[in-house]
Design a protein around this motif. Structure first.
Motif, PDB file in Angstrom:
ATOM      1  N   ASP A 144       0.684  -1.210   0.063  1.00 28.42           N
ATOM      2  CA  ASP A 144      -0.017   0.060  -0.078  1.00 28.42           C
ATOM      3  C   ASP A 144       0.845   1.163   0.010  1.00 28.42           C
ATOM      4  O   ASP A 144       0.630   2.363  -0.649  1.00 28.42           O
ATOM      5  N   THR A 145       2.021   1.297   0.836  1.00 25.76           N
ATOM      6  CA  THR A 145       2.868   2.249   1.007  1.00 25.76           C
ATOM      7  C   THR A 145       4.296   1.908   1.082  1.00 25.76           C
ATOM      8  O   THR A 145       4.721   0.743   1.411  1.00 25.76           O
ATOM      9  N   LEU A 146       5.288   2.649   0.260  1.00 22.31           N
ATOM     10  CA  LEU A 146       6.706   2.398   0.323  1.00 22.31           C
ATOM     11  C   LEU A 146       7.212   3.771   0.835  1.00 22.31           C
ATOM     12  O   LEU A 146       6.882   4.899   0.359  1.00 22.31           O
ATOM     13  N   THR A 147       8.267   3.642   1.586  1.00 23.73           N
ATOM     14  CA  THR A 147       9.151   5.111   2.212  1.00 23.73           C
ATOM     15  C   THR A 147      10.120   5.156   0.914  1.00 23.73           C
ATOM     16  O   THR A 147      10.514   4.153   0.037  1.00 23.73           O
ATOM     17  N   VAL A 148      10.756   6.385   0.789  1.00 24.57           N
ATOM     18  CA  VAL A 148      11.548   6.669  -0.258  1.00 24.57           C
ATOM     19  C   VAL A 148      12.985   5.642  -0.149  1.00 24.57           C
ATOM     20  O   VAL A 148      13.372   5.201  -0.868  1.00 24.57           O
ATOM     21  N   ALA A 149      13.305   5.459   1.223  1.00 21.60           N
ATOM     22  CA  ALA A 149      14.341   4.464   1.761  1.00 21.60           C
ATOM     23  C   ALA A 149      14.056   3.050   1.084  1.00 21.60           C
ATOM     24  O   ALA A 149      14.864   2.348   0.543  1.00 21.60           O
ATOM     25  N   GLU A 150      12.772   2.790   1.197  1.00 21.87           N
ATOM     26  CA  GLU A 150      12.354   1.326   0.627  1.00 21.87           C
ATOM     27  C   GLU A 150      12.309   1.164  -0.965  1.00 21.87           C
ATOM     28  O   GLU A 150      12.972   0.205  -1.672  1.00 21.87           O
ATOM     29  N   LEU A 151      12.045   2.460  -1.611  1.00 27.42           N
ATOM     30  CA  LEU A 151      12.198   2.387  -2.939  1.00 27.42           C
ATOM     31  C   LEU A 151      13.522   2.286  -3.592  1.00 27.42           C
ATOM     32  O   LEU A 151      13.907   1.731  -4.548  1.00 27.42           O
ATOM     33  N   ASN A 152      14.369   3.143  -2.808  1.00 32.11           N
ATOM     34  CA  ASN A 152      15.989   3.077  -3.152  1.00 32.11           C
ATOM     35  C   ASN A 152      16.416   1.954  -2.951  1.00 32.11           C
ATOM     36  O   ASN A 152      17.080   1.191  -3.803  1.00 32.11           O
ATOM     37  N   LEU A 241      -4.717  -1.703 -12.213  1.00 34.48           N
ATOM     38  CA  LEU A 241      -3.570  -0.856 -11.321  1.00 34.48           C
ATOM     39  C   LEU A 241      -3.821  -0.501  -9.932  1.00 34.48           C
ATOM     40  O   LEU A 241      -4.970   0.082  -9.808  1.00 34.48           O
ATOM     41  N   LYS A 242      -2.771  -0.500  -8.946  1.00 31.47           N
ATOM     42  CA  LYS A 242      -3.088   0.156  -7.887  1.00 31.47           C
ATOM     43  C   LYS A 242      -1.944   0.938  -7.516  1.00 31.47           C
ATOM     44  O   LYS A 242      -0.753   0.610  -7.556  1.00 31.47           O
ATOM     45  N   ALA A 243      -2.263   2.347  -7.216  1.00 32.52           N
ATOM     46  CA  ALA A 243      -1.112   3.310  -6.998  1.00 32.52           C
ATOM     47  C   ALA A 243      -0.369   3.018  -5.642  1.00 32.52           C
ATOM     48  O   ALA A 243      -1.141   3.027  -4.758  1.00 32.52           O
ATOM     49  N   VAL A 244       0.827   3.083  -5.507  1.00 35.37           N
ATOM     50  CA  VAL A 244       1.451   3.018  -4.147  1.00 35.37           C
ATOM     51  C   VAL A 244       1.618   4.399  -3.753  1.00 35.37           C
ATOM     52  O   VAL A 244       2.377   5.227  -4.191  1.00 35.37           O
ATOM     53  N   VAL A 253       1.505   9.572   0.918  1.00 31.71           N
ATOM     54  CA  VAL A 253       0.808  10.427   0.145  1.00 31.71           C
ATOM     55  C   VAL A 253       0.667   9.552  -1.117  1.00 31.71           C
ATOM     56  O   VAL A 253       1.347   9.153  -1.791  1.00 31.71           O
ATOM     57  N   GLU A 254      -0.575   9.803  -1.605  1.00 31.41           N
ATOM     58  CA  GLU A 254      -1.183   9.029  -2.664  1.00 31.41           C
ATOM     59  C   GLU A 254      -1.019   9.965  -3.948  1.00 31.41           C
ATOM     60  O   GLU A 254      -1.537  11.183  -3.943  1.00 31.41           O
ATOM     61  N   PRO A 255      -0.607   9.533  -5.231  1.00 30.05           N
ATOM     62  CA  PRO A 255      -0.578  10.408  -6.359  1.00 30.05           C
ATOM     63  C   PRO A 255      -2.056  10.754  -6.642  1.00 30.05           C
ATOM     64  O   PRO A 255      -2.784   9.943  -6.727  1.00 30.05           O
ATOM     65  N   SER A 256      -2.397  12.019  -6.884  1.00 28.80           N
ATOM     66  CA  SER A 256      -3.692  12.400  -7.295  1.00 28.80           C
ATOM     67  C   SER A 256      -3.506  13.519  -8.132  1.00 28.80           C
ATOM     68  O   SER A 256      -2.326  14.459  -7.989  1.00 28.80           O
ATOM     69  N   LEU A 257      -4.539  14.119  -8.837  1.00 27.96           N
ATOM     70  CA  LEU A 257      -4.342  15.563  -9.386  1.00 27.96           C
ATOM     71  C   LEU A 257      -4.169  16.517  -8.241  1.00 27.96           C
ATOM     72  O   LEU A 257      -3.532  17.772  -8.708  1.00 27.96           O
TER      73      LEU A 257
END
Length: 322
Positions: A144-152, A241-244, A253-257
């Motif tokens: 559902d959520t990833l931190t920036v550190a986890e993305l890296n 798709l599901k946005a992370v 924070v979820e991406p949205s307009l």
């Protein structure tokens, strides 16, 4: 213009816009976008020629939508919109092969230098805001959520992550399949700079493609896949798709307009551009197309799934047209 037709355009990568006659001035009326230029019907019919566009797969659908509407007023104008990625498009643009360059990042200094060597001068137009969206399949029930550190940790060149369990111990030990835009993509470059702190720095075992629809199909069809692309491709494919959400340390924070527009979707919100060869402004079909683009962007951009600038910013940029 109907919203559904614009959504379909997100799935179209390289087309030559065909003829259709359309008259009228002003703003959207009855679901169609109308040309705001001052040309009368007789002048409209006389305009002809070709506007060559190439570059970003994120900006491409916006330019395609503009082209489809423009040729309704100017049926003798052709506007083929190629999709070779921002970097691939700039390779053509800086040697004078194209009139319009779609770009999901600003031009680089080395690209400016190459353009100068070839006598190519250009004008930059900011056309929208986008948020690079990290997606998993709708069938993925745990991410559902990833931190920036986890993305890296996942995407770094030296990443040792192979399974979901390598990211969080409570997640399954299923192998992850990674999808990315190709290395010529501005989206790829922006993502790697934002997440890995170095342009084009990426783990070697990804599945790359310059075709974002290929990425959508890959991620949407595999519950253990993950990938990233422009927000409009997520918007057009929410059924699969599901946005992370991204957590930078102050909450997910979820991406949205709205979150892209207000900048709270960090660190993957960005402006996107078109560049125009200044010599091409000497071609009436190019000059009129760029005017049309800016005059109608506030209405068309949101229907493509991207975030429009304030209308005043589009009007101000009209002064850049030579």
């Amino acid at each position: 213009m109907k919203k559904t037709s614009l959504r379909i355009m997100v799935s179209t990568l390289a087309i030559t816009m065909m003829a259709g006659v359309f008259a009228g001035c002003g703003n959207k009326d009855g679901g169609e976008v109308k040309n705001n230029t001052s040309n009368n019907a007789a002048q409209t019919q006389k305009l002809s020629g070709t506007v060559q566009a190439d570059g970003s797969s994120t900006v491409g659908p916006i330019t395609e939508a503009m082209a489809e509407e423009f040729v309704k007023d100017y049926p003798d104008v052709q506007i083929p919109v190629a999709i070779s990625g921002t970097g691939g498009g700039f390779k053509r643009f800086v040697v004078g092969e194209t009139d319009v360059q779609n770009a999901s990042r600003p031009i680089k200094e080395e690209e400016k230098k190459k353009a100068a060597e070839n006598g190519v001068e250009m004008t930059e137009f900011k056309v929208a805001y986008d948020g690079i969206t990290i997606c998993v399949s709708k069938e993925n029930t745990f991410v559902d959520t990833l931190t920036v550190a986890e993305l890296n940790k996942m995407w770094a060149p030296d990443s040792t992550v192979k399974t979901w369990k390598d990211i969080r111990p409570e997640w399954p030990a299923d192998p992850i399949k990674f999808y990315t835009p190709g290395p010529d993509s501005g989206t790829f470059e922006f993502f790697t700079e934002a997440i890995n702190k170095k342009s084009k720095a990426m783990r070697p075992d990804v599945n790359p493609s310059e075709d974002d629809n290929t990425l959508v199909q890959g991620v949407g069809g595999d519950k253990n896949a993950i990938g990233f692309f422009g927000f409009s491709y997520y918007e057009a494919n929410k059924d699969k798709l599901k946005a992370v959400k991204i957590d930078t340390g102050t909450g997910a924070v979820e991406p949205s307009l709205n979150t892209i527009k207000d900048g709270s979707y960090k660190p993957l919100s960005r402006p996107i551009f078109v560049y125009v060869n200044n010599k091409s402004f000497g071609k009436p079909e190019v000059k009129e197309f760029v005017k049309f683009y800016l005059e109608n962007a506030a209405e068309i951009v949101p229907e493509i799934g991207e975030v429009a600038l304030p209308e005043a910013e589009y009007k101000e940029q009209l002064n850049k047209i030579k």
